[in-house]
Design a protein around this motif. Sequence first.
Motif, mmCIF file in Angstrom:
data_model
loop_
_atom_site.group_PDB
_atom_site.id
_atom_site.type_symbol
_atom_site.label_atom_id
_atom_site.label_comp_id
_atom_site.label_asym_id
_atom_site.label_seq_id
_atom_site.Cartn_x
_atom_site.Cartn_y
_atom_site.Cartn_z
ATOM 1 N N TYR A 63 -6.151 -25.402 -19.961
ATOM 2 C CA TYR A 63 -4.853 -25.506 -19.193
ATOM 3 C C TYR A 63 -5.814 -25.893 -18.389
ATOM 4 O O TYR A 63 -7.517 -26.304 -17.768
ATOM 5 C CB TYR A 63 -4.325 -24.351 -18.634
ATOM 6 N N TYR A 64 -5.283 -26.950 -17.758
ATOM 7 C CA TYR A 64 -6.111 -27.927 -15.757
ATOM 8 C C TYR A 64 -5.643 -27.547 -14.721
ATOM 9 O O TYR A 64 -3.829 -27.808 -14.958
ATOM 10 C CB TYR A 64 -5.764 -29.096 -16.390
ATOM 11 N N TYR A 65 -5.938 -26.929 -13.840
ATOM 12 C CA TYR A 65 -5.452 -26.669 -13.000
ATOM 13 C C TYR A 65 -5.824 -27.166 -10.856
ATOM 14 O O TYR A 65 -6.519 -27.562 -11.247
ATOM 15 C CB TYR A 65 -6.074 -25.734 -12.870
ATOM 16 N N ARG A 66 -4.936 -27.175 -10.821
ATOM 17 C CA ARG A 66 -4.948 -27.742 -9.112
ATOM 18 C C ARG A 66 -5.057 -26.787 -8.394
ATOM 19 O O ARG A 66 -3.917 -26.920 -7.903
ATOM 20 C CB ARG A 66 -4.251 -29.379 -8.461
ATOM 21 N N PRO A 67 -5.559 -25.792 -7.420
ATOM 22 C CA PRO A 67 -5.822 -25.241 -6.887
ATOM 23 C C PRO A 67 -5.202 -25.077 -5.337
ATOM 24 O O PRO A 67 -4.433 -24.243 -5.440
ATOM 25 C CB PRO A 67 -7.409 -24.912 -6.184
ATOM 26 N N ALA A 68 -4.861 -26.114 -5.345
ATOM 27 C CA ALA A 68 -4.119 -26.757 -3.658
ATOM 28 C C ALA A 68 -2.847 -26.601 -3.683
ATOM 29 O O ALA A 68 -2.180 -25.557 -2.714
ATOM 30 C CB ALA A 68 -4.155 -27.668 -3.260
ATOM 31 N N THR A 69 -2.107 -26.974 -5.110
ATOM 32 C CA THR A 69 -0.355 -26.644 -4.798
ATOM 33 C C THR A 69 -0.304 -25.550 -6.120
ATOM 34 O O THR A 69 0.944 -25.406 -6.231
ATOM 35 C CB THR A 69 -0.376 -27.872 -5.426
ATOM 36 N N ILE A 121 -1.799 -13.931 -13.025
ATOM 37 C CA ILE A 121 -0.871 -15.032 -12.843
ATOM 38 C C ILE A 121 0.376 -14.426 -12.796
ATOM 39 O O ILE A 121 1.398 -13.791 -13.002
ATOM 40 C CB ILE A 121 -1.232 -16.241 -13.523
ATOM 41 N N THR A 122 1.418 -14.824 -11.030
ATOM 42 C CA THR A 122 2.551 -14.450 -10.997
ATOM 43 C C THR A 122 3.336 -15.563 -10.171
ATOM 44 O O THR A 122 2.582 -16.142 -9.133
ATOM 45 C CB THR A 122 2.638 -13.674 -9.732
ATOM 46 N N GLY A 123 4.787 -16.601 -10.990
ATOM 47 C CA GLY A 123 5.198 -17.760 -9.798
ATOM 48 C C GLY A 123 3.664 -18.928 -10.339
ATOM 49 O O GLY A 123 4.043 -19.842 -9.498
ATOM 50 N N GLY A 124 3.261 -19.379 -11.614
ATOM 51 C CA GLY A 124 1.698 -19.842 -11.071
ATOM 52 C C GLY A 124 0.496 -19.521 -10.449
ATOM 53 O O GLY A 124 -0.574 -20.295 -9.903
ATOM 54 N N VAL A 125 0.918 -18.662 -9.680
ATOM 55 C CA VAL A 125 -0.194 -18.027 -8.593
ATOM 56 C C VAL A 125 -1.543 -16.660 -9.004
ATOM 57 O O VAL A 125 -0.906 -15.886 -9.319
ATOM 58 C CB VAL A 125 0.506 -17.857 -7.285
ATOM 59 N N PRO A 126 -2.437 -17.375 -9.228
ATOM 60 C CA PRO A 126 -3.599 -16.718 -9.417
ATOM 61 C C PRO A 126 -3.673 -15.077 -8.621
ATOM 62 O O PRO A 126 -3.508 -15.461 -7.441
ATOM 63 C CB PRO A 126 -4.562 -17.102 -10.102
ATOM 64 N N ASP A 127 -4.391 -14.483 -8.637
ATOM 65 C CA ASP A 127 -4.205 -12.995 -7.924
ATOM 66 C C ASP A 127 -5.810 -12.930 -7.571
ATOM 67 O O ASP A 127 -6.088 -12.177 -7.024
ATOM 68 C CB ASP A 127 -3.542 -11.637 -8.699
ATOM 69 N N THR A 128 -6.207 -13.932 -8.464
ATOM 70 C CA THR A 128 -8.239 -13.457 -7.541
ATOM 71 C C THR A 128 -8.412 -14.834 -8.138
ATOM 72 O O THR A 128 -7.614 -15.754 -8.447
ATOM 73 C CB THR A 128 -8.337 -12.089 -8.742
ATOM 74 N N THR A 129 -9.646 -15.513 -7.601
ATOM 75 C CA THR A 129 -10.744 -17.121 -7.271
ATOM 76 C C THR A 129 -10.887 -16.567 -8.875
ATOM 77 O O THR A 129 -11.562 -15.777 -9.793
ATOM 78 C CB THR A 129 -11.449 -16.607 -7.051
ATOM 79 N N ILE A 130 -10.324 -17.578 -9.684
ATOM 80 C CA ILE A 130 -10.673 -18.484 -11.410
ATOM 81 C C ILE A 130 -12.105 -18.912 -10.773
ATOM 82 O O ILE A 130 -12.829 -19.166 -10.392
ATOM 83 C CB ILE A 130 -9.617 -19.371 -11.670
ATOM 84 N N PRO A 131 -12.538 -18.076 -11.520
ATOM 85 C CA PRO A 131 -14.150 -18.530 -11.695
ATOM 86 C C PRO A 131 -14.551 -19.790 -12.160
ATOM 87 O O PRO A 131 -13.863 -19.983 -14.085
ATOM 88 C CB PRO A 131 -14.848 -17.395 -12.408
ATOM 89 N N SER A 132 -15.498 -20.623 -11.916
ATOM 90 C CA SER A 132 -15.581 -21.950 -12.758
ATOM 91 C C SER A 132 -16.850 -21.848 -13.741
ATOM 92 O O SER A 132 -18.066 -22.371 -13.551
ATOM 93 C CB SER A 132 -15.917 -22.703 -11.678
ATOM 94 N N THR A 133 -17.209 -20.055 -14.152
ATOM 95 C CA THR A 133 -18.916 -20.086 -15.117
ATOM 96 C C THR A 133 -17.921 -19.661 -16.708
ATOM 97 O O THR A 133 -16.614 -20.177 -16.911
ATOM 98 C CB THR A 133 -18.949 -18.844 -14.850
ATOM 99 N N GLY A 134 -19.259 -20.445 -17.371
ATOM 100 C CA GLY A 134 -18.340 -19.920 -19.135
ATOM 101 C C GLY A 134 -17.364 -21.322 -19.324
ATOM 102 O O GLY A 134 -18.444 -22.595 -19.046
ATOM 103 N N THR A 135 -17.074 -21.784 -20.074
ATOM 104 C CA THR A 135 -16.350 -22.791 -20.189
ATOM 105 C C THR A 135 -15.277 -23.119 -19.459
ATOM 106 O O THR A 135 -14.758 -24.313 -19.592
ATOM 107 C CB THR A 135 -14.859 -22.705 -22.048
ATOM 108 N N ASN A 136 -15.429 -22.837 -18.545
ATOM 109 C CA ASN A 136 -14.444 -23.607 -17.329
ATOM 110 C C ASN A 136 -15.756 -23.737 -16.533
ATOM 111 O O ASN A 136 -16.060 -23.995 -16.130
ATOM 112 C CB ASN A 136 -14.077 -21.622 -15.863
ATOM 113 N N VAL A 137 -14.452 -25.186 -15.229
ATOM 114 C CA VAL A 137 -14.635 -26.422 -15.441
ATOM 115 C C VAL A 137 -14.175 -26.284 -13.521
ATOM 116 O O VAL A 137 -13.072 -26.247 -13.574
ATOM 117 C CB VAL A 137 -14.919 -27.649 -15.578
#
Length: 481
Positions: free
Chosen positions: A181-187, A218-234
């Motif tokens: 997925y592609y994610y905009r943290p601010a919103t 993820i509840t209502g699109g809001v993750p309960d922890t900071t999503i790490p940008s390691t591994g395959t995440n950017v």
Amino acid sequence: MGFGQGLSGLNASSQNLDVIGNNIANSGTVGFKSGSATFADVYASSRVGLGVQVASINQRFTTGIVSTSGNQFDMAIDGAKGLFVVTQPNGATLYTRNGQFLADKDHKIVNAQGQQLMGYAPGGTNLIGMTVPVGNIAPQATDTITNKVNLDANAKVVPATPVPETLATVVLTNGGVDTTYYYRPATNQWYSDTAGTMVDTPLDNTYTTGSPAVTVTITGGVPDTTIPSTGTNVAYAAAVAAVPFDPTNANSYSNMVPLTVYDSLGNSHRIEQYYTKREPVGTNSVWEVNYAVGGVVDPANKAELQFDSAGRLASTTPNPPAINFTPGGATSPANPVSIKVVYDGSTQFGGSFSQDFVQNGYGTGEYASMSIGSNGELIANYTNGAKQTMGTLALADFANLQGLQPVGGNAWAETANSGQPIVGTPGSNGLATIKGQAVEESNVDMSQELVNMIIAQRTYQANAQTIKTQDQILQTLITMR
């Protein structure tokens, strides 16, 4: 015969007293050289001398004490070798150690006797009369600005080109299935692609993501922890807007330094140097320099400075930079101005911004004062701070100083016995140097002269006594019967 010897002694002693008296009288005369009488005995094919005669009057050309006077035209010869060369109004050349000079009504540098100081024009070899400049000094157009600047290595980069937004790339794993997925943290907005297609169905669930994997709910699109940008995440990157240089926008540059330059007519112009830190190139830091002339920015007047990882100036583009503009105005059409800008020795260290600069132009200025260099240069100082060498005074030396003829007025004239003068500039060919705003005092030793006067007085009295004794002997002879 006895009267002759005594009389010659009286004459010699009298002349010696005259010399001593002249020394004492001139003890306060600037540049005066004390004299001394030398004597010789007189014989005429006889075993008994005929008395004494004055053989010569010699002058002692030792250096007097140099004292400060404060007069801008005063100068002292700081050494034994050398005399000022002066010319009388009738053209005759004389020589003096008296450095008390002034400017006459015709702007000539003369002494109290009206004799003009002689020297050389800049670059010249013929003796000419020294004069005080009149009128304004011509302006000099600026053609070089030399900068030595330290640019703060920790200054914030001002982007030169826009950078689009980069959505975070997040790989969510659930039930052994990986979904990107592609994610905009601010919103907290989720997209199925980079084109911005929003996910229609809620992602509410528990997943693992990142490396090492973490659990995120993820509840209502809001993750309960900071999503790490390691591994395959950017990681997410917000859009960056370009900030083009604009002198009215303080956010478009890091530092600004104003300075004044001059055109061919001496008119002043304000130039502002704007330093903007841009994106690095490889391992080099990049600074953009823009120039505004009178508040107007010409894109052609721009430079780029690159510094290596040690903070040294690596390159300048163009090399060297130049500022070109044409002074406007129909009333004062000055020549076009082209100024080379030099940044040699500039640095980028982790410290505050600092800049020293020198520009070589100046406006017109009026004559203010004269100063004299140790090499005899007459330097005119102007109200605009400019200096101009007007000439170099001449000094003369003689093979036989005792052969010079004193002519009064603290001066001597050349004679056949003195030989021809050896003329040069102070400090050259063994000639003495010059001390400005100072004079050389008389070399008369007052205590020695007073002792000499006592000795001369005793000599005079003794010679008078020989005449008196001879008179008594003669009287005795006449009265014999």
